[in-house]
Design a protein around this motif. Sequence first.
Motif, PDB file in Angstrom:
ATOM      1  N   LEU A 271      -8.320  14.264  26.722  1.00 30.23           N
ATOM      2  CA  LEU A 271      -7.095  14.288  27.443  1.00 30.23           C
ATOM      3  C   LEU A 271      -7.272  14.509  29.202  1.00 30.23           C
ATOM      4  O   LEU A 271      -6.744  15.671  29.327  1.00 30.23           O
ATOM      5  CB  LEU A 271      -5.781  14.856  26.641  1.00 30.23           C
ATOM      6  CG  LEU A 271      -5.723  14.622  25.260  1.00 30.23           C
ATOM      7  CD1 LEU A 271      -4.561  15.270  24.689  1.00 30.23           C
ATOM      8  CD2 LEU A 271      -5.232  13.025  24.963  1.00 30.23           C
ATOM      9  N   THR A 272      -7.814  13.489  29.581  1.00 28.38           N
ATOM     10  CA  THR A 272      -8.125  13.593  31.050  1.00 28.38           C
ATOM     11  C   THR A 272      -6.874  13.648  32.050  1.00 28.38           C
ATOM     12  O   THR A 272      -6.831  13.914  33.103  1.00 28.38           O
ATOM     13  CB  THR A 272      -9.237  12.943  31.739  1.00 28.38           C
ATOM     14  OG1 THR A 272      -9.177  11.646  31.363  1.00 28.38           O
ATOM     15  CG2 THR A 272     -10.546  13.381  30.974  1.00 28.38           C
ATOM     16  N   SER A 273      -5.941  12.966  31.491  1.00 27.46           N
ATOM     17  CA  SER A 273      -4.605  12.500  32.437  1.00 27.46           C
ATOM     18  C   SER A 273      -3.377  12.063  31.516  1.00 27.46           C
ATOM     19  O   SER A 273      -3.522  12.163  30.101  1.00 27.46           O
ATOM     20  CB  SER A 273      -5.100  11.276  33.304  1.00 27.46           C
ATOM     21  OG  SER A 273      -4.942  10.170  32.600  1.00 27.46           O
ATOM     22  N   GLU A 274      -2.419  11.764  32.101  1.00 32.73           N
ATOM     23  CA  GLU A 274      -1.362  11.445  31.398  1.00 32.73           C
ATOM     24  C   GLU A 274      -1.317   9.542  31.553  1.00 32.73           C
ATOM     25  O   GLU A 274      -0.181   9.211  31.567  1.00 32.73           O
ATOM     26  CB  GLU A 274       0.084  11.871  31.754  1.00 32.73           C
ATOM     27  CG  GLU A 274      -0.063  13.475  31.321  1.00 32.73           C
ATOM     28  CD  GLU A 274       1.201  14.009  31.654  1.00 32.73           C
ATOM     29  OE1 GLU A 274       2.266  13.443  32.244  1.00 32.73           O
ATOM     30  OE2 GLU A 274       1.555  15.193  31.280  1.00 32.73           O
ATOM     31  N   LEU A 278      -4.980   5.354  29.274  1.00 32.25           N
ATOM     32  CA  LEU A 278      -5.234   6.398  28.197  1.00 32.25           C
ATOM     33  C   LEU A 278      -4.336   6.380  27.120  1.00 32.25           C
ATOM     34  O   LEU A 278      -4.986   6.500  25.857  1.00 32.25           O
ATOM     35  CB  LEU A 278      -5.896   7.612  28.867  1.00 32.25           C
ATOM     36  CG  LEU A 278      -6.277   8.795  27.868  1.00 32.25           C
ATOM     37  CD1 LEU A 278      -7.493   8.446  27.063  1.00 32.25           C
ATOM     38  CD2 LEU A 278      -6.434  10.089  28.574  1.00 32.25           C
ATOM     39  N   ALA A 279      -3.116   6.767  27.340  1.00 33.51           N
ATOM     40  CA  ALA A 279      -2.129   6.656  26.379  1.00 33.51           C
ATOM     41  C   ALA A 279      -2.302   5.324  25.352  1.00 33.51           C
ATOM     42  O   ALA A 279      -1.993   5.482  24.069  1.00 33.51           O
ATOM     43  CB  ALA A 279      -0.773   6.739  26.849  1.00 33.51           C
ATOM     44  N   ILE A 282      -5.139   5.474  23.030  1.00 34.14           N
ATOM     45  CA  ILE A 282      -4.937   6.445  21.737  1.00 34.14           C
ATOM     46  C   ILE A 282      -3.974   5.760  20.826  1.00 34.14           C
ATOM     47  O   ILE A 282      -4.079   5.788  19.704  1.00 34.14           O
ATOM     48  CB  ILE A 282      -4.248   7.743  22.207  1.00 34.14           C
ATOM     49  CG1 ILE A 282      -5.239   8.238  23.266  1.00 34.14           C
ATOM     50  CG2 ILE A 282      -3.488   8.398  21.084  1.00 34.14           C
ATOM     51  CD1 ILE A 282      -4.769   9.825  23.952  1.00 34.14           C
TER      52      ILE A 282
END
Length: 541
Positions: A271-274, A278-279, A282
């Motif tokens: 979890l390198t960022s919000e 990336l979300a 996931i």
Amino acid sequence: MILDGQLFAPRTVLIFCDGGFANRVNSLLGGLALAERLGWAHKLLWPRNNRCGAAFGDIFETRDAVHEVRLQDLVPFEADLQLWLHENDVGFKSVVTPLRQLPDMQALQALRGGDERAALYCENSVLPWLAEADVNRAMLGLKFRAALATQARELIATHGGVGYIGIHLRGTDFYAPPPTEAMFTAVQANPDKRFFVCSDDATLQARFTALPNVFTQVKTAYVEKRVVGPWRGDMRDSDGLPYSGNIERGAASVVQAVVDLLLLAASTPVLTSESSFLALAIRVRKSGAMAPLLAAPGPHTTQQEVMDLLALLRPFDMASDHKVRIGGDADGGYVMPSLARKTNAVVSIGIGDQVSFDAELADLGATVLQFDHTIPGAPLVHERLRFHHQGWGPSDEGPLLSLHTMMQGIDWPQARHPILKFDTEGAEWDALAATSSEDLARFDVIAGEFHGFHNLNHRSVYERIRAVLEKIRCTHLPVHLHANNATGIRLVQGVPVPPLLEITFVRRDAARFGGHSTEPIPGPLDRPNMADRPDLCLRPF
């Protein structure tokens, strides 16, 4: 700009997908889940611009029409629209409702107050009150292009298979500098683990791939700056709207970023960022969408695939109509919406000696065009029954006619609640596959006996049936399901499936729908096709 008037059809969710790729998909998933819950049709709006230069079809397989309409193009039509938008940058004068501020679906229904106008929907994050199962179902329904899935699968196989750690370091997804140094140190400190680095910077990729336990996707296109200057700042995008990113994401860079997304979704991500990218990765991972992408399709389907297909047939309640039985109390009778009794135009294909359905509608005033090349002539003479000694096929060839040709016998300007009904012993799949969505959409009701579900374990059969059902579902929803008891129940990958199903679909804008039905199957209007055998009881799909 000239827009198709049908774009603003009532009870339609116009899903506007804009911004970067992940934000677009967030709006897409939320819009699809919302349309399904409302029982409304949906249409996709996906304009290409500097934020995302790839067309929808560059990324996803699709049978939907996709419109490259900009938000400002819709301002002149706002009187035709409910505006469900997270922001208003184009000057809509009507009330703009950010749905993320509502607590739940009931609040939306109260806000609508029965308003049946088309809804323009755009939310760059998935609404927190949408059911996770509905959003995941929408995610599973999206099909990434086969070439992209193959590329991701081959890269994973080349670099040791699954079980690697994913690191997201796409600089244009961060407002602050990404944690590059911390991640580089962590990778060096774990030489026994494998890592995939997702980046939009060639120099960063080269640095990480110098380490023996790291792989990246070798790219031919990267994100570029739109104008000379910093990556962030107050500026305008290519549509003239306010935007903080000085970026030019060309089609090739977006398509290659989607492969990165699939590689990241197959990993155990850090979890390198919000970031929404990336979300989304996931979400793809958690939804189970990666499972079919990672495995090369085999000759047989999986149990989950069979269940996903049957879910397309789960009936909906009609809030604006009730069901009636038309035809006899045995084979040949169909359960229909009551509006079917008002029809004056019917195409009936594959009639055999079962004409009770046709005769009842003809007695009510409908002109029924009958088609069957397997019987010598009309089994019943009636002034409104018009028999044709021809069958149904993908095209006009030999004794077969396409649906498009059959439809020429209808006086369409005068047609009222037109109906398509068929029982063609399995020929329906090839014929429907060749029929355009536009032709299917001209019928208020589509009802027929669908054959061959006991062969869903064969991938070729599964893909053909699924493609047809998804095409019908674009314009119609199932409202009734009944199993023909002539052939019993078969187990397909452990799932009990009747080989023959009678299904009634109603066009999405021909009724109001109240969510999935809880009516038992068989229902009170159903009758066993073979009277000497018990009817088949199914739990609702």
